[in-house]
Design a protein around this motif. Structure first.
Motif, PDB file in Angstrom:
ATOM      1  N   HIS A  86       0.873  -1.180   0.000  1.00 25.40           N
ATOM      2  CA  HIS A  86       0.000   0.000   0.000  1.00 25.40           C
ATOM      3  C   HIS A  86       0.907   1.227   0.000  1.00 25.40           C
ATOM      4  O   HIS A  86       1.276   1.750   1.058  1.00 25.40           O
ATOM      5  CB  HIS A  86      -0.919  -0.001   1.221  1.00 25.40           C
ATOM      6  N   GLN A 144       0.491   4.374   2.206  1.00 24.29           N
ATOM      7  CA  GLN A 144       0.564   4.171   3.653  1.00 24.29           C
ATOM      8  C   GLN A 144       1.978   4.284   4.201  1.00 24.29           C
ATOM      9  O   GLN A 144       2.186   4.146   5.410  1.00 24.29           O
ATOM     10  CB  GLN A 144      -0.042   2.817   4.024  1.00 24.29           C
ATOM     11  N   GLN A 147       2.780   6.196   7.472  1.00 22.29           N
ATOM     12  CA  GLN A 147       2.310   5.688   8.764  1.00 22.29           C
ATOM     13  C   GLN A 147       2.911   4.318   9.105  1.00 22.29           C
ATOM     14  O   GLN A 147       2.445   3.653  10.035  1.00 22.29           O
ATOM     15  CB  GLN A 147       0.787   5.592   8.797  1.00 22.29           C
ATOM     16  N   TRP A 176      -8.015   0.419  12.780  1.00 20.08           N
ATOM     17  CA  TRP A 176      -6.781   0.924  12.163  1.00 20.08           C
ATOM     18  C   TRP A 176      -7.090   1.589  10.819  1.00 20.08           C
ATOM     19  O   TRP A 176      -6.551   2.657  10.511  1.00 20.08           O
ATOM     20  CB  TRP A 176      -5.812  -0.240  11.988  1.00 20.08           C
ATOM     21  N   LEU A 177      -7.975   0.983  10.052  1.00 23.38           N
ATOM     22  CA  LEU A 177      -8.352   1.562   8.762  1.00 23.38           C
ATOM     23  C   LEU A 177      -9.073   2.895   8.939  1.00 23.38           C
ATOM     24  O   LEU A 177      -8.744   3.889   8.282  1.00 23.38           O
ATOM     25  CB  LEU A 177      -9.257   0.584   7.995  1.00 23.38           C
ATOM     26  N   TYR A 224      -6.696   5.696  11.130  1.00 25.33           N
ATOM     27  CA  TYR A 224      -5.365   6.044  10.631  1.00 25.33           C
ATOM     28  C   TYR A 224      -5.284   6.004   9.099  1.00 25.33           C
ATOM     29  O   TYR A 224      -4.916   6.985   8.461  1.00 25.33           O
ATOM     30  CB  TYR A 224      -4.306   5.088  11.218  1.00 25.33           C
ATOM     31  N   THR A 225      -5.641   4.858   8.521  1.00 24.88           N
ATOM     32  CA  THR A 225      -5.345   4.613   7.115  1.00 24.88           C
ATOM     33  C   THR A 225      -6.195   5.450   6.164  1.00 24.88           C
ATOM     34  O   THR A 225      -5.667   6.106   5.255  1.00 24.88           O
ATOM     35  CB  THR A 225      -5.529   3.116   6.805  1.00 24.88           C
ATOM     36  N   GLU A 230      -4.819   8.200   3.464  1.00 29.46           N
ATOM     37  CA  GLU A 230      -4.970   8.030   2.015  1.00 29.46           C
ATOM     38  C   GLU A 230      -5.770   9.173   1.388  1.00 29.46           C
ATOM     39  O   GLU A 230      -5.549   9.521   0.221  1.00 29.46           O
ATOM     40  CB  GLU A 230      -5.611   6.676   1.718  1.00 29.46           C
ATOM     41  N   SER A 242       1.245  -0.512   5.012  1.00 30.92           N
ATOM     42  CA  SER A 242       1.907  -0.382   6.289  1.00 30.92           C
ATOM     43  C   SER A 242       1.331  -1.297   7.363  1.00 30.92           C
ATOM     44  O   SER A 242       1.626  -1.136   8.534  1.00 30.92           O
ATOM     45  CB  SER A 242       1.792   1.060   6.755  1.00 30.92           C
TER      46      SER A 242
END
Length: 446
Positions: A78, A81, A84, A96-97, A100-101, A105, A329
């Protein structure tokens, strides 16, 4: 006369279980970056070719502590990512998605930000010995084209995907395709732009059909992506049974496993790479084997989010296609050396079991441990087979994708098998002296 000649000792996979070592050999490479022949000191032409290359200043002479390896092939990355990497890996996957993710993105709507990140990230991949990578981008066309452009400029063999995530129930309103139609239109535009970019630069960058995973996509989007993959004869990448949550979501929504869902939408082909697969059943693996689909084993990421260990040894024995992925990540490092080691360690844990309150005979899964030779195969030949590319081996007819590695000093006298083990267990980024793709130097330390 050869365009380039390399002189030294190299290692390459002979098969799933064996690694060949060739001491004091020369590898001849032509102008197209293809290995034309490899010669041992007993070959009649050996000395002449070596002398001619030296006089023409086309010889790379490995030092006594240096070894040549195939470039590694990362099947699951990814790219956006990267900023991070190493953050929040103690959270459940869905958290987490969302926390953070997805916010990270979403920043790639800014193509200047994308250029800054991708310029650094492509360099990082090459500096860790990775010469080919299959990468998720974001939903942003301009940013994804920038990732392809940086790969071309720096010499990475790149497979780049425009992510589709249009299901409003499973994606945030600030980061989603607004409709199936808009997602499919953007994907087709991206495909055409990458084809044109590759044509202008005579590069190997390839667009990839990329449904993020089953939870993120509507039925309409999955249907259309399957049709685009067939229309343009393209690779496909996604996630498959990565975690208890993802595996369970597909069952709840469709009443079947996500392997069957992907198959229903014609997204499992011999050009498909599906990441993780820790919850796959025997029936799932049969479907994947029949379709020729490759599983990208991401052993570091699976420790955090996989809720299980992929049974690599059994899958290889059964004939499933398996390669290796860093999953930046979800995995904290772009180093496939780190993932090679974790693949071996995870397989040992699967075999031994982890609950010491259980008797040893029922604690683990017998016969699960893989060897370092198996893991090396995943990072080279296994990945190459997924792309149907002649890379991942140091043999005539294959592309000259190499890494030159500095071995750590030792006071022991080592066999070639010992040296190979040491290289796999001890090599870090600073030990990789230089990297070549199609015979051209794309990374080197001073």
């Amino acid at each position: 006369m050869e365009e380039l000649v390399i002189h030294g000792t190299y290692f390459t996979s002979k098969n799933i279980n064996e690694v060949e070592s060739h001491e004091d050999h020369i590898i001849c490479i032509d102008r197209s970056g293809t290995i034309t022949r490899t010669l041992s000191p007993t070959n009649d032409e050996y000395s002449q070719i070596l002398n001619d290359a030296r006089q023409a200043e086309r010889l790379i002479e490995l030092k006594a502590n240096q070894y040549l390896l195939p470039g590694f092939i990362d099947l699951h990355v990814h790219a956006p990512q990267w900023p991070q990497a190493g953050l929040a890996l103690d959270l459940p996957l869905a958290d987490w998605l969302n926390h953070y993710t997805f916010p990270l993105e979403a920043k790639f709507a800014d193509s200047h930000y994308a250029r800054h990140v991708y310029q650094e990230f492509v360099h990082q991949l090459l500096s860790h010995g990775t010469t080919t990578a299959m990468m998720f981008g974001t939903i942003h066309n301009d940013a994804n084209v920038e990732l392809a452009r940086q790969s071309i400029m720096q010499g990475l063999r790149a497979f780049v995907g425009q992510v589709v995530m249009d299901n409003p129930e499973q994606t945030p309103d600030y980061y989603q395709n607004q409709s199936p139609a808009s997602a499919l239109h953007a994907t087709e535009q991206f495909i055409k732009e990458i084809f044109e970019l590759a044509k202008r630069n005579s590069s190997t960058v390839v667009p990839v059909i990329t449904p993020r995973f089953v939870p993120s996509c509507t039925d309409e989007a999955l249907t259309g992506l399957g049709q685009l993959a067939k229309q343009y004869d393209l690779p496909i990448q996604s996630h498959l049974s990565e975690s208890d949550w993802e595996h369970g979501y597909a069952i709840k929504r469709f009443g079947i496993h996500d392997t069957a869902v992907m198959d229903h939408f014609h997204l499992l082909t011999e050009k498909s790479v599906m990441a993780h697969g820790t919850q796959l059943t025997a029936d799932d693996l049969t479907i994947l084997r029949q379709r020729g689909t490759t599983i990208a084993h991401c052993p570091i990421s699976n420790i955090y989010f996989g809720n299980g260990v992929l049974p690599v040894r059994k899958m290889l024995a059964d004939g499933n296609c398996v390669g290796l992925g860093s999953d930046i990540s979800g995995g904290y490092s772009p180093s496939l050396y780190h993932n090679i080691r974790q693949a071996v360690k995870s397989s040992q844990m699967l075999m031994d079991g982890v609950d010491s309150s259980l008797p040893p005979m029922v604690r683990g899964v017998k016969g699960s441990r893989i060897t370092m030779a198996n893991a090396f195969y995943l990072a080279t030949v296994g990945g190459a087979k997924a792309f149907q590319l002649k890379v991942g081996k140091i043999i005539p007819g294959f592309q000259a994708d190499f890494q030159i590695v500095n071995a750590h000093q030792t006071l022991m006298k080592l066999t070639s098998a010992d040296i190979f083990q040491r290289l796999m267990y001890q090599t870090e980024q600073q030990d990789i002296q230089s990297v070549y793709v199609a015979g051209k130097k794309v990374y080197g330390r001073e």
